[in-house]
Design a protein around this motif. Structure first.
Motif, PDB file in Angstrom:
ATOM      1  N   VAL A 644     -10.668 -11.786   0.271  1.00  0.00           N
ATOM      2  CA  VAL A 644     -11.088 -10.405   0.326  1.00  0.00           C
ATOM      3  C   VAL A 644     -11.133  -9.882  -1.104  1.00  0.00           C
ATOM      4  N   GLN A 645     -12.006  -8.898  -1.370  1.00  0.00           N
ATOM      5  CA  GLN A 645     -12.062  -8.300  -2.694  1.00  0.00           C
ATOM      6  C   GLN A 645     -11.381  -6.949  -2.657  1.00  0.00           C
ATOM      7  N   LEU A 646     -10.440  -6.758  -3.612  1.00  0.00           N
ATOM      8  CA  LEU A 646      -9.701  -5.507  -3.720  1.00  0.00           C
ATOM      9  C   LEU A 646     -10.156  -4.797  -4.992  1.00  0.00           C
ATOM     10  N   SER A 647     -10.472  -3.508  -4.868  1.00  0.00           N
ATOM     11  CA  SER A 647     -10.841  -2.706  -6.043  1.00  0.00           C
ATOM     12  C   SER A 647      -9.991  -1.434  -6.062  1.00  0.00           C
ATOM     13  N   TRP A 648      -9.830  -0.840  -7.258  1.00  0.00           N
ATOM     14  CA  TRP A 648      -9.000   0.343  -7.425  1.00  0.00           C
ATOM     15  C   TRP A 648      -9.457   1.125  -8.657  1.00  0.00           C
ATOM     16  N   THR A 649      -8.907   2.320  -8.768  1.00  0.00           N
ATOM     17  CA  THR A 649      -9.182   3.162  -9.933  1.00  0.00           C
ATOM     18  C   THR A 649      -7.891   3.307 -10.714  1.00  0.00           C
ATOM     19  N   PRO A 650      -7.904   2.971 -12.040  1.00  0.00           N
ATOM     20  CA  PRO A 650      -6.660   3.077 -12.807  1.00  0.00           C
ATOM     21  C   PRO A 650      -6.221   4.516 -12.965  1.00  0.00           C
ATOM     22  N   GLY A 651      -4.909   4.738 -13.055  1.00  0.00           N
ATOM     23  CA  GLY A 651      -4.377   6.047 -13.394  1.00  0.00           C
ATOM     24  C   GLY A 651      -4.378   6.221 -14.910  1.00  0.00           C
ATOM     25  N   ASP A 652      -3.914   7.366 -15.376  1.00  0.00           N
ATOM     26  CA  ASP A 652      -3.861   7.658 -16.821  1.00  0.00           C
ATOM     27  C   ASP A 652      -2.907   6.681 -17.499  1.00  0.00           C
ATOM     28  N   ASP A 653      -3.356   6.150 -18.707  1.00  0.00           N
ATOM     29  CA  ASP A 653      -2.496   5.174 -19.398  1.00  0.00           C
ATOM     30  C   ASP A 653      -1.424   5.839 -20.254  1.00  0.00           C
ATOM     31  N   ASN A 654      -1.464   7.187 -20.385  1.00  0.00           N
ATOM     32  CA  ASN A 654      -0.447   7.929 -21.137  1.00  0.00           C
ATOM     33  C   ASN A 654      -0.290   7.415 -22.565  1.00  0.00           C
ATOM     34  N   ASN A 655      -1.456   7.229 -23.228  1.00  0.00           N
ATOM     35  CA  ASN A 655      -1.524   6.885 -24.650  1.00  0.00           C
ATOM     36  C   ASN A 655      -1.019   5.472 -24.989  1.00  0.00           C
ATOM     37  N   SER A 656      -0.838   4.643 -24.014  1.00  0.00           N
ATOM     38  CA  SER A 656      -0.503   3.220 -24.248  1.00  0.00           C
ATOM     39  C   SER A 656      -1.402   2.403 -23.348  1.00  0.00           C
ATOM     40  N   PRO A 657      -2.347   1.646 -23.927  1.00  0.00           N
ATOM     41  CA  PRO A 657      -3.344   0.947 -23.104  1.00  0.00           C
ATOM     42  C   PRO A 657      -2.693   0.075 -22.036  1.00  0.00           C
ATOM     43  N   ILE A 658      -3.341   0.079 -20.874  1.00  0.00           N
ATOM     44  CA  ILE A 658      -2.869  -0.764 -19.774  1.00  0.00           C
ATOM     45  C   ILE A 658      -3.175  -2.223 -20.126  1.00  0.00           C
ATOM     46  N   ALA A 688     -10.392  -7.559  -7.990  1.00  0.00           N
ATOM     47  CA  ALA A 688      -9.799  -8.895  -7.923  1.00  0.00           C
ATOM     48  C   ALA A 688     -10.194  -9.535  -6.615  1.00  0.00           C
ATOM     49  N   GLN A 689     -10.618 -10.799  -6.664  1.00  0.00           N
ATOM     50  CA  GLN A 689     -10.923 -11.588  -5.478  1.00  0.00           C
ATOM     51  C   GLN A 689      -9.631 -12.293  -5.068  1.00  0.00           C
ATOM     52  N   LEU A 690      -9.107 -11.956  -3.871  1.00  0.00           N
ATOM     53  CA  LEU A 690      -7.803 -12.444  -3.446  1.00  0.00           C
ATOM     54  C   LEU A 690      -7.962 -13.522  -2.387  1.00  0.00           C
ATOM     55  N   MET A 691      -7.265 -14.659  -2.574  1.00  0.00           N
ATOM     56  CA  MET A 691      -7.268 -15.726  -1.578  1.00  0.00           C
ATOM     57  C   MET A 691      -6.188 -15.425  -0.540  1.00  0.00           C
ATOM     58  N   LEU A 692      -6.551 -15.579   0.760  1.00  0.00           N
ATOM     59  CA  LEU A 692      -5.681 -15.171   1.860  1.00  0.00           C
ATOM     60  C   LEU A 692      -5.308 -16.374   2.718  1.00  0.00           C
ATOM     61  N   SER A 693      -4.251 -16.182   3.499  1.00  0.00           N
ATOM     62  CA  SER A 693      -3.808 -17.194   4.454  1.00  0.00           C
ATOM     63  C   SER A 693      -4.136 -16.726   5.860  1.00  0.00           C
ATOM     64  N   PRO A 694      -4.346 -17.670   6.795  1.00  0.00           N
ATOM     65  CA  PRO A 694      -4.655 -17.287   8.178  1.00  0.00           C
ATOM     66  C   PRO A 694      -3.459 -16.626   8.865  1.00  0.00           C
ATOM     67  N   TYR A 695      -3.790 -15.829   9.876  1.00  0.00           N
ATOM     68  CA  TYR A 695      -2.806 -15.233  10.775  1.00  0.00           C
ATOM     69  C   TYR A 695      -1.768 -14.404  10.015  1.00  0.00           C
ATOM     70  N   VAL A 696      -2.259 -13.535   9.129  1.00  0.00           N
ATOM     71  CA  VAL A 696      -1.413 -12.617   8.377  1.00  0.00           C
ATOM     72  C   VAL A 696      -2.061 -11.242   8.436  1.00  0.00           C
ATOM     73  N   ASN A 697      -1.246 -10.220   8.677  1.00  0.00           N
ATOM     74  CA  ASN A 697      -1.727  -8.851   8.680  1.00  0.00           C
ATOM     75  C   ASN A 697      -1.395  -8.251   7.309  1.00  0.00           C
ATOM     76  N   TYR A 698      -2.398  -8.259   6.407  1.00  0.00           N
ATOM     77  CA  TYR A 698      -2.182  -7.908   5.008  1.00  0.00           C
ATOM     78  C   TYR A 698      -2.259  -6.405   4.771  1.00  0.00           C
ATOM     79  N   SER A 699      -1.375  -5.916   3.855  1.00  0.00           N
ATOM     80  CA  SER A 699      -1.531  -4.633   3.173  1.00  0.00           C
ATOM     81  C   SER A 699      -1.307  -4.911   1.693  1.00  0.00           C
TER      82      SER A 699
END
Length: 1195
Positions: A644-658, A688-699
């Motif tokens: 599955v592909q997971l995407s997100w939006t970064p929060g503020d780095d507070n003056n120190s690069p992530i 990120a493209q995440l590799m998954l296992s069968p029969y798992v309920n992912y969060s």
């Protein structure tokens, strides 16, 4: 003809001549290449490869190993001569020859002496092509003799006189190393005044009072046997004179004005001059008619010794040593002649010829005097060897012409003079061999364009083959001048181009045949950097990026590496390398420098560099640094069965690069509330493209990281439930072990819920006998990790496998594991048990191994039970205690330590497996030899008289053999605390008492008493006793602990005869009488004695109230008067000294705490006249007698 592998090249001419390599011109003999397969096929005469040194000094404590190794085809056989005659090793049981070798091993450690095998040995290695011989190996055992006993008188001389202390060490083999030390094993200091000569003597140019000492000791160290011998100490006493007369130098060594020295070429020349005089002379060295060699001249021993290393004939001449002091100078001339043992100018070399060819062996050596050259063939002088018409000897050369295969032989050249000899083996091997090409067929050569290409064609043949190269399948001969042919057959293309790619054929020919080989050449495009890193100037805290794009041949895989200042990049997360870029974040001053991009392939390497400069940033308001805010807006896309592909939006780095994101998951079926690490991605990435296992309920949830720290996790994503599938893996840690002789217990590590991949997880357990033809037996089980198979044969190997399955299907086929059914006790005892008694406390046991089938389990080892049957000297009726020693694994021998001497033992051996022990072997009885006895159990000295003492003793508690006699040694102790002469007396073993007569009256004696067996004397007891002065006084015996810690005996003085003592005792008696009268008067008046009150208030533990019943004085008594005083540390009244209290150290004669001295130095206390019966109370043993106690002696 001989093929020499030379770097010289032969370039083809510009004419249209085929490219042929004629290597047989200007070559005189053929050299065999070091190709292992070729060497295995060719017949070759023997060659000595390893041998012992000519002068072989052996250690007589170790086995003698005389080396002789040789190679040849067929492998050679070996024989030996000793002192010029055949040495038949089969007739000497101590001599064996190493298999496949000529090395002799002489076992002198078990029996035999090294001196028996002294002599000159020579090894011969022989096969059908000839015989090679070793050097004459002279075997001599090392010797480290003792100094001859001599009485050395003390040397007394006046201040300023010269002195020579002779060493004269014993002659050892090899010679000893000499050094001088004192009794404390400290080296004696040496200087320009005092020094050791080359002969070991110690020379004093002039003596001083501080040279006075009694322990000048010369030591000889024999390194070969690691022993040191010591000469008797020399005593030197220097008497101080009012004035020492100064004098000019004279030589102590060498004598006279001139001497001669002869040395061998290559050795170290040592010249010595030691002079005496006052003041101390200084030594100088010169060479007449020449100069001393700069790099080879060394001065030793305060310039008294001149050393020249690696001497040659040019160092011969006159050397002069000059000794000077302010009163004059003298000189001594040493004429040096350098001789030379033979050394090689041209040593003979092995010769490989073809039938009908010519050749020669040359043997040239030099020396002083000129060495004589003699030839041998196959170990026999050539004058008496079989004639060979192809051979002609001309002094140091053997010329061969028109050789045939029968001409093959091994020749020995011997060059000798009076100082030594050289022996060299060189064979002549006549071979007729068709051509062979040694380079591997179809070898692929890959070369970068415009670089040289070298195509190998290693070859061999006899006669020497000619080489020809072709290119292409049609056999087109090479005849352009762009090629270079080397004499070893290699074809060189100086500048390879793309059109050089192709197949090349090497052809080797001689009159016996032809051989060819194909190799392939590929030309690759060079690697290039098409986008180089550029110079950069950046501010501190900013980010910089360098680019490095590489173009390369499509068949080659490059690796790109970045360097900083020609070293590795710092191990810092701020440096990241991604494809063609190097990025540095948060730049600081330390990041400045030269950055280099290096691109490598298997064939070439290129690089490019750029400089980074760091400058101060433009002043800005100070930023606030903190950990990042959590990421938001998590979204799942591209949902597949196992990814599955997971995407997100970064929060503020507070003056120190992530710098990175951490992705975690939760499995709400198997582990609710537990988050696991899933992946990490760079801080510049938001998917990120995440590799998954069968029969798992992912969060999923995401955490951001910068240099300050880690953010809070994001909110959980939506859940994604993957489909069930068959298991991917099988259980691990599969084992098969039996718990009983008739079962097999199969165990495994089960899969966890995450690994099950679906519902209905089960295990298919399968087994069958390993060595049988049975089919697999299988069962299905669930929720267990063990299965027991019953009814199996004992300890049989089984093949086992455990496969996982669920409702969807089976996991992949599992691997087979070998196990064993249960073990049972072994059935057979070890046989042929043998005992070898090594010494009186150690025995070695050997046994035959038990057959594996009879062990019925995993062999753990062998166990020896042994016990003492009885002592050979007396019956021991105590309970028999068996001892056990276990030897791991398959060992068939072991050592039994800690045995008692002179005892009968029995033992048996048992085999041990995982189940336990097998039956015991028949008991084997053995006997330990005698040992030295322990000390006698006790020693008493009774019935002292004026001139005799009676000794009574008990035999040793551990005789360790049959007692043969006792030894009594005794010596008197005089009034000056000195020990007198030691007397020796032998007493029969059946005695337990002895009257020692003819002793001096009123004299203290020290006794040393010990027992003997045939093995020698044992430990001793010590005792002291005193003969009486008259019939009324008996001798006292010194307790063992009195006087410990000193080397002199305590003084024996009868103080009762001293005038001062008599006067003192009279005064004390008068005082006591007055006290008695006063006490009597006060008692009649009903009063109390005031002294009693003071004694009650200040009790003196040293002076206790005295009781009337034992003759002591006391005013009154109460309940406390009957309490016993503290027991003193007394020797028992029977004067018995147990062996553990015995001590033969001179420490017994010191000033111990139990002895005191009066004002005039006379000794009182333990050695004062004593009553025959010791008092039972008091601490008299640790203090001087009190006046009151002394008064009692008059009552």
């Amino acid at each position: 003809m001989q093929l020499k592998i030379m770097p010289k090249k032969k370039r083809l001419s510009a004419g249209k001549v085929p490219l042929i390599l004629f290597l047989c011109q200007m070559i005189s003999a053929l050299e065999v290449p070091l190709d292992q397969k070729l060497l295995e096929d060719l017949v070759q005469p023997p060659t000595i490869t390893q041998q012992s040194p000519k002068d072989y000094i052996i250690d007589p404590r170790e086995n003698i190993v005389i080396q002789c190794e040789a190679k040849g085809k067929p492998p050679p056989s070996f024989s030996w001569t000793r002192n010029g005659t055949h040495f038949d090793i089969d007739k000497d049981p101590l001599v064996t020859m190493k298999p496949g070798s000529g090395t002799l091993i002489i076992n002198i450690m078990s029996e035999g002496k090294a001196e028996t095998y002294e002599g000159v040995y020579q090894c011969t290695a022989r096969n059908e092509r000839g015989a090679a011989i070793s050097n004459n190996i002279v075997i001599r055992p090392s010797r480290s003799p003792l100094w001859t006993k001599e009485k050395l008188e003390p040397m007394i001389l006046q201040n300023g006189q010269p002195l020579v202390l002779p060493c004269r060490p014993p002659i050892g083999l090899p010679p000893a190393i000499i050094f001088w030390m004192d009794n404390s094993f400290q080296r004696l200091p040496q200087s320009e005044r005092v020094s050791q000569g080359l002969n070991g003597d110690l020379y004093f140019s002039n003596v001083l009072p501080e040279d006075t000492r009694e322990d000048y000791i010369c030591y000889a160290r024999f390194n070969h046997t690691q022993t040191i011998q010591q000469k008797q100490p020399i005593s030197v006493k220097v008497i101080s004179a009012r004035s020492s007369r100064e004098r000019p130098p004279t030589f102590l060594t060498p004598e006279g004005n001139a001497s001669h020295k002869e040395e061998l070429r290559g050795n170290v020349l040592s010249l010595e001059c030691i002079a005496e005089g006052l003041p101390t002379p200084i030594i100088y060295w010169i060479k007449e008619d020449g100069t001393l060699p700069i790099n080879r001249t060394f001065y030793r021993n305060f310039k008294k010794t001149l050393q020249i290393t690696h001497v040659s004939e040019a160092d011969s001449g006159n050397y002069q040593c000059i000794a000077k002091n302010p009163l004059g100078a003298i000189h001594h001339t040493i004429s040096v002649t350098v001789k030379a043992a033979p050394y090689w100018i041209v040593a003979p070399q092995n010769l490989v010829l073809s039938p009908g060819e010519d050749g020669s062996l040359i043997c040239r050596a030099n020396g002083n005097p000129k060495p004589r050259i003699s030839w041998l063939t196959n170990g026999v002088p050539v004058e008496i060897a079989p004639d060979d018409p192809s051979r002609k000897i001309d002094g140091d050369t053997i010329i061969f012409s028109n050789v045939q295969e029968r001409s093959s032989a091994v020749y020995q050249c011997n060059a000798s003079n009076e100082y030594g000899y050289l022996l060299a083996n060189a064979f002549v091997n006549v071979l007729a061999e068709p051509p062979r090409i040694l380079t591997s067929a179809n070898t692929l050569y890959q070369v970068i364009a415009n670089s040289p290409a070298l195509l190998d064609c290693a070859f061999f043949g006899s006669p020497l083959p000619t080489i020809e190269w072709f290119k292409g399948a049609k056999g087109r001969a090479l005849h352009e001048d762009i090629y270079v042919l080397h004499e070893n057959g290699t074809l060189e293309i100086p500048v390879a181009q793309k059109d050089s790619t192709g197949t090349y054929t090497c052809v080797a020919r001689n009159k016996l045949g032809m051989a060819k080989n194909e190799v392939h050449l590929e030309i690759k495009d060079p690697t290039r950097i098409i986008k180089q890193p550029e110079y950069a100037i950046v501010q501190r805290g900013s980010t910089v990026s360098f680019e490095c794009k590489v173009k390369h041949d499509h068949t080659l895989i490059p690796t790109v590496m970045w360097l900083k200042d020609n070293g590795e990049l710092p191990n810092d997360e701020r440096f990241t390398v991604d494809k063609d870029h190097l990025a540095v974040t948060d730049v600081d001053d330390g990041d400045a420098g030269t950055y280099t991009c290096v691109a490598n392939t298997t064939l070439d390497k290129v690089s490019a560099s750029a400089v980074l400069s760091v400058v101060a940033p433009t002043p800005t308001p100070a930023p606030i640094y903190d950990v990042p805010n959590p990421p938001i807006d998590l979204e799942l896309t591209n949902q597949l069965d196992k990814s599955v592909q997971l995407s997100w939006t970064p929060g503020d780095d507070n003056n120190s690069p992530i710098t990175k994101f951490i992705i975690e998951y939760e499995d709400t079926i198997h582990e609710v509330g537990l988050w696991h690490h899933q992946a990490e991605v760079p801080g510049t990435q938001t998917t990120a493209q995440l590799m998954l296992s069968p029969y798992v309920n992912y969060s999923f949830r995401v955490t951001a990281v910068n240099n300050i720290g880690q953010s809070l996790p994001s909110k959980a994503s939506e859940q994604y439930f993957t489909k069930a599938a068959e298991p991917d893996t099988n259980p691990t840690a599969v084992e098969g072990l039996g718990s009983e002789p008739d079962n097999l217990v199969i165990t495994w590590k089960p899969l966890n819920g995450f690994e099950s991949n679906g519902p209905g997880l089960q295990y298919k357990v399968s087994w069958r006998q390993k060595d049988g033809d049975d089919e697999w037996t299988s069962v299905l089980v669930a929720n267990v990790s063990k299965y027991i198979v019953s009814g199996t044969p004992t300890f049989v190997p089984y093949l086992i496998k455990v496969q996982a399955l669920n409702n969807v299907g089976f996991a992949p086929e599992p691997a087979e594991v070998m196990g064993h059914s249960g073990e049972d006790l072994p059935m057979v005892a070890p046989g042929n048990v043998q005992v070898n008694v090594v010494n009186n406390t150690l025995a070695e046991v050997h046994w035959d191994p038990v057959p594996l089938k009879s062990i019925r389990g995993h062999l753990q080892g062998y166990r020896i039970y042994y016990w003492k049957i009885q002592s050979s000297s007396r019956r021991d009726k105590r309970h028999i205690e068996k001892k056990i020693l276990t030897f791991q694994g398959s060992k068939t021998h072991g050592m039994l330590p800690g045995l008692e001497p002179f005892s009968h033992y029995a033992l048996n051996v048992r085999v041990v497996n995982g189940k336990g022990e097998g039956p015991a072997s028949p008991d084997r009885v053995f006997h330990t030899p005698e040992g030295v006895p322990s000390a006698p159990s006790s020693l008493k000295i009774v019935n002292p008289s004026l001139d005799s003492l009676t000794l009574e003793w008990d035999p040793p508690s551990h005789p360790n053999g049959i007692l043969t006699e006792y030894t009594l040694k005794y010596q008197p102790i005089n009034s000056t605390h000195e020990l007198g002469p030691l007397l020796d007396l032998k007493i029969p073993a059946n005695k337990t008492s002895w009257i020692l007569k003819n002793l001096n009256f009123s004299t203290r004696y020290k006794f040393y008493f010990y027992a003997h067996t045939s093995a020698g004397p044992g430990s001793h007891l010590t005792e002291e006793a005193v003969t009486t002065m008259d019939a009324g006084k008996m001798a006292g015996i010194l307790p063992p602990d009195v006087g410990a810690g000193k080397a002199m005996a305590s003084r024996q003085v009868d103080i009762a005869t001293q005038g001062w003592f008599i006067g003192l005792m009279c005064a004390v008696a008068l005082l006591i009488l007055i006290l008695l009268i006063v006490c009597f008067i006060r008692r009649n008046k009903g009063g109390k004695y005031p002294v009693k009150e003071k004694e009650d208030a200040h009790a003196d533990p040293e002076i206790q109230p005295m009781k009337e019943d034992d003759g002591t004085f006391g005013e009154y008594s109460d309940a406390e008067d009957h309490k016993p005083l503290k027991k003193g540390s007394r020797t028992p009244s029977d004067r018995t000294v147990k062996k553990e209290d015995s001590d033969d150290s001179l420490v017994d004669y010191g000033e111990g705490v139990n002895g005191q001295f009066n004002e005039d130095g006379s000794f009182i206390g333990q050695y004062s006249g004593k009553k025959e019966k010791e008092p039972a109370e008091g601490n008299e043993s640790s203090e001087a007698p009190s006046p009151v106690n002394a008064m009692n002696s008059f009552v």
